[in-house]
Design a protein around this motif. Structure first.
Motif, PDB file in Angstrom:
ATOM      1  N   GLU A 171      53.485  35.453 -36.918  1.00 14.34           N
ATOM      2  CA  GLU A 171      52.288  35.122 -37.688  1.00 14.34           C
ATOM      3  C   GLU A 171      51.049  35.202 -36.804  1.00 14.34           C
ATOM      4  OE1 GLU A 171      50.438  31.551 -40.477  1.00 14.34           O
ATOM      5  OE2 GLU A 171      52.355  31.290 -39.446  1.00 14.34           O
ATOM      6  N   LEU A 174      47.845  37.701 -37.250  1.00 14.32           N
ATOM      7  CA  LEU A 174      46.466  37.229 -37.350  1.00 14.32           C
ATOM      8  C   LEU A 174      45.574  37.904 -36.312  1.00 14.32           C
ATOM      9  CD1 LEU A 174      46.834  33.397 -38.030  1.00 14.32           C
ATOM     10  CD2 LEU A 174      45.852  35.116 -39.554  1.00 14.32           C
ATOM     11  N   ARG A 226      44.862  41.421 -37.430  1.00 11.54           N
ATOM     12  CA  ARG A 226      43.902  41.439 -38.536  1.00 11.54           C
ATOM     13  C   ARG A 226      42.496  41.086 -38.053  1.00 11.54           C
ATOM     14  NH1 ARG A 226      47.170  38.746 -43.683  1.00 11.54           N
ATOM     15  NH2 ARG A 226      48.473  40.568 -44.107  1.00 11.54           N
ATOM     16  N   ALA A 227      42.403  40.141 -37.122  1.00 12.03           N
ATOM     17  CA  ALA A 227      41.099  39.789 -36.564  1.00 12.03           C
ATOM     18  C   ALA A 227      40.494  40.986 -35.836  1.00 12.03           C
ATOM     19  CB  ALA A 227      41.236  38.606 -35.608  1.00 12.03           C
ATOM     20  N   LYS A 251      41.425  38.375 -49.429  1.00 16.69           N
ATOM     21  CA  LYS A 251      40.150  37.685 -49.235  1.00 16.69           C
ATOM     22  C   LYS A 251      40.329  36.303 -48.615  1.00 16.69           C
ATOM     23  CE  LYS A 251      36.894  37.818 -52.287  1.00 16.69           C
ATOM     24  NZ  LYS A 251      36.125  37.775 -53.556  1.00 16.69           N
ATOM     25  N   THR A 252      41.379  35.590 -49.010  1.00 16.67           N
ATOM     26  CA  THR A 252      41.589  34.251 -48.448  1.00 16.67           C
ATOM     27  C   THR A 252      41.864  34.320 -46.946  1.00 16.67           C
ATOM     28  OG1 THR A 252      43.922  34.400 -49.101  1.00 16.67           O
ATOM     29  CG2 THR A 252      42.420  33.242 -50.590  1.00 16.67           C
ATOM     30  N   THR A 253      42.596  35.358 -46.529  1.00 15.34           N
ATOM     31  CA  THR A 253      42.877  35.535 -45.100  1.00 15.34           C
ATOM     32  C   THR A 253      41.613  35.935 -44.354  1.00 15.34           C
ATOM     33  OG1 THR A 253      45.140  36.222 -45.607  1.00 15.34           O
ATOM     34  CG2 THR A 253      44.305  36.752 -43.415  1.00 15.34           C
ATOM     35  N   TRP A 306      38.565  35.184 -45.193  1.00 15.81           N
ATOM     36  CA  TRP A 306      37.721  33.983 -45.104  1.00 15.81           C
ATOM     37  C   TRP A 306      38.178  33.100 -43.947  1.00 15.81           C
ATOM     38  CZ3 TRP A 306      38.915  28.775 -45.501  1.00 15.81           C
ATOM     39  CH2 TRP A 306      37.819  27.908 -45.569  1.00 15.81           C
ATOM     40  N   ARG A 307      39.500  32.937 -43.814  1.00 10.45           N
ATOM     41  CA  ARG A 307      40.045  32.120 -42.724  1.00 10.45           C
ATOM     42  C   ARG A 307      39.713  32.730 -41.360  1.00 10.45           C
ATOM     43  NH1 ARG A 307      46.512  31.597 -41.575  1.00 10.45           N
ATOM     44  NH2 ARG A 307      46.418  30.263 -39.721  1.00 10.45           N
ATOM     45  N   LEU A 308      39.878  34.050 -41.240  1.00 16.61           N
ATOM     46  CA  LEU A 308      39.578  34.726 -39.976  1.00 16.61           C
ATOM     47  C   LEU A 308      38.096  34.620 -39.632  1.00 16.61           C
ATOM     48  CD1 LEU A 308      41.721  37.977 -40.359  1.00 16.61           C
ATOM     49  CD2 LEU A 308      42.108  36.128 -38.726  1.00 16.61           C
ATOM     50  N   ARG A 362      35.995  32.366 -40.518  1.00 22.11           N
ATOM     51  CA  ARG A 362      35.671  30.989 -40.145  1.00 22.11           C
ATOM     52  C   ARG A 362      36.019  30.733 -38.675  1.00 22.11           C
ATOM     53  NH1 ARG A 362      38.635  26.274 -40.684  1.00 22.11           N
ATOM     54  NH2 ARG A 362      40.257  27.403 -41.809  1.00 22.11           N
ATOM     55  N   ILE A 363      37.188  31.215 -38.237  1.00 22.11           N
ATOM     56  CA  ILE A 363      37.609  31.029 -36.842  1.00 22.11           C
ATOM     57  C   ILE A 363      36.738  31.857 -35.901  1.00 22.11           C
ATOM     58  CG2 ILE A 363      39.496  31.381 -35.197  1.00 22.11           C
ATOM     59  CD1 ILE A 363      41.431  30.911 -37.564  1.00 22.11           C
TER      60      ILE A 363
END
Length: 263
Positions: free
Chosen positions: A6, A10, A13-14, A41-43, A45-47, A49-50
């Protein structure tokens, strides 16, 4: 999916998001990032934010652009980039083990230039967040590098040069000289609420060659109540030594590649 897979997913994707933003001349909306990168989109948004919390992207108007921290990294001199690239794995390891803020910096006159910072829960409380420079006399990295420097910057010897950042900041040149001598004797420097109230940092130099020339310093920081100086000193010494070995290996590898190309 395992935690390691995981995490790898991530990171990949980042990287795609950063590559996409780096190719655009104007802000990109979240929905477009998701569509162009092929990421939910939810992923995204999470990326975002970080990445935004760490200065790697920045919100502008209705979209996102590459952040100031990434621009700063791209602008690093070649030797600083080699130093940063060699140090990051060890900084990440120390941060993961301790949850504390971890920094890598070099001396730039009377200031510290940060090459990398990894934040824990102290991110919102640290005024250096998003900044590339800090006054050397108020920081652990600055003091330990000044301690190992053959010549003290002239800016710090002038009357009134030691401008306080907090009530605990050093403003007397004799007191600073005494702390620098102690840092040289011990091999570490401590900043105890001198840059941020209630935050303590311990720094150790990254030394190069037989002459043990300081090329940078690494630091660990946390709230004063959470950071034990003795334990932090041991941790940061180990990290600084590991970084120095990695930098030497990377420099030797670079020289080897250069020689092979010239033959």
């Amino acid at each position: 999916m395992s935690e390691s897979l995981e995490a790898d997913n991530l990171v990949s994707r980042a990287a795609r998001v950063l590559d996409l933003l780096g190719d655009q001349a104007s802000p990109v909306a979240l929905s477009n990032i998701a569509r162009w990168a092929g990421i939910p989109k939810t992923t995204v948004w999470r990326l975002l934010r970080i990445l935004s919390a760490n200065g790697l992207v920045e919100r502008q108007d209705v979209g996102y652009v590459v952040g100031p921290r990434l621009v700063h990294i791209a602008a690093l001199p070649e030797d600083h980039e080699l130093l940063r690239a060699s140090a990051v794995p060890f900084l990440v390891d120390l941060h993961v083990r301790t949850g504390a803020m971890v920094s890598l910096g070099v001396l730039a006159g009377s200031e510290v230039r940060y090459l990398e910072r990894i934040y824990g829960h102290l991110a919102a409380r640290t005024p250096s967040y998003g900044r590339s420079f800090a006054p050397a006399h108020c920081t652990a990295i600055g003091k330990v590098l000044l301690a190992y420097s053959p010549d003290r910057p002239l800016e710090l010897t002038r009357p009134g040069a030691l401008i306080p950042v907090t009530p605990r900041s050093i403003t007397d040149i004799d007191e600073l000289s005494a702390q620098l001598q102690a840092a040289r004797d011990l091999g570490i420097a401590v900043n105890d609420g001198e840059f941020v109230r209630g935050v303590r940092c311990v720094a150790c130099p990254v030394l190069e060659g037989h002459q043990r020339r300081p090329i940078a310093a690494v630091a660990i920081g946390d709230t004063a109540s959470s950071l034990d100086v003795d334990r932090a000193s041991k941790q940061i010494r180990q990290t600084a030594f590991a970084v120095s070995v990695a930098v030497r290996a990377a420099a030797n590898s670079r020289r080897g590649h250069a020689m092979s190309r010239s033959c």
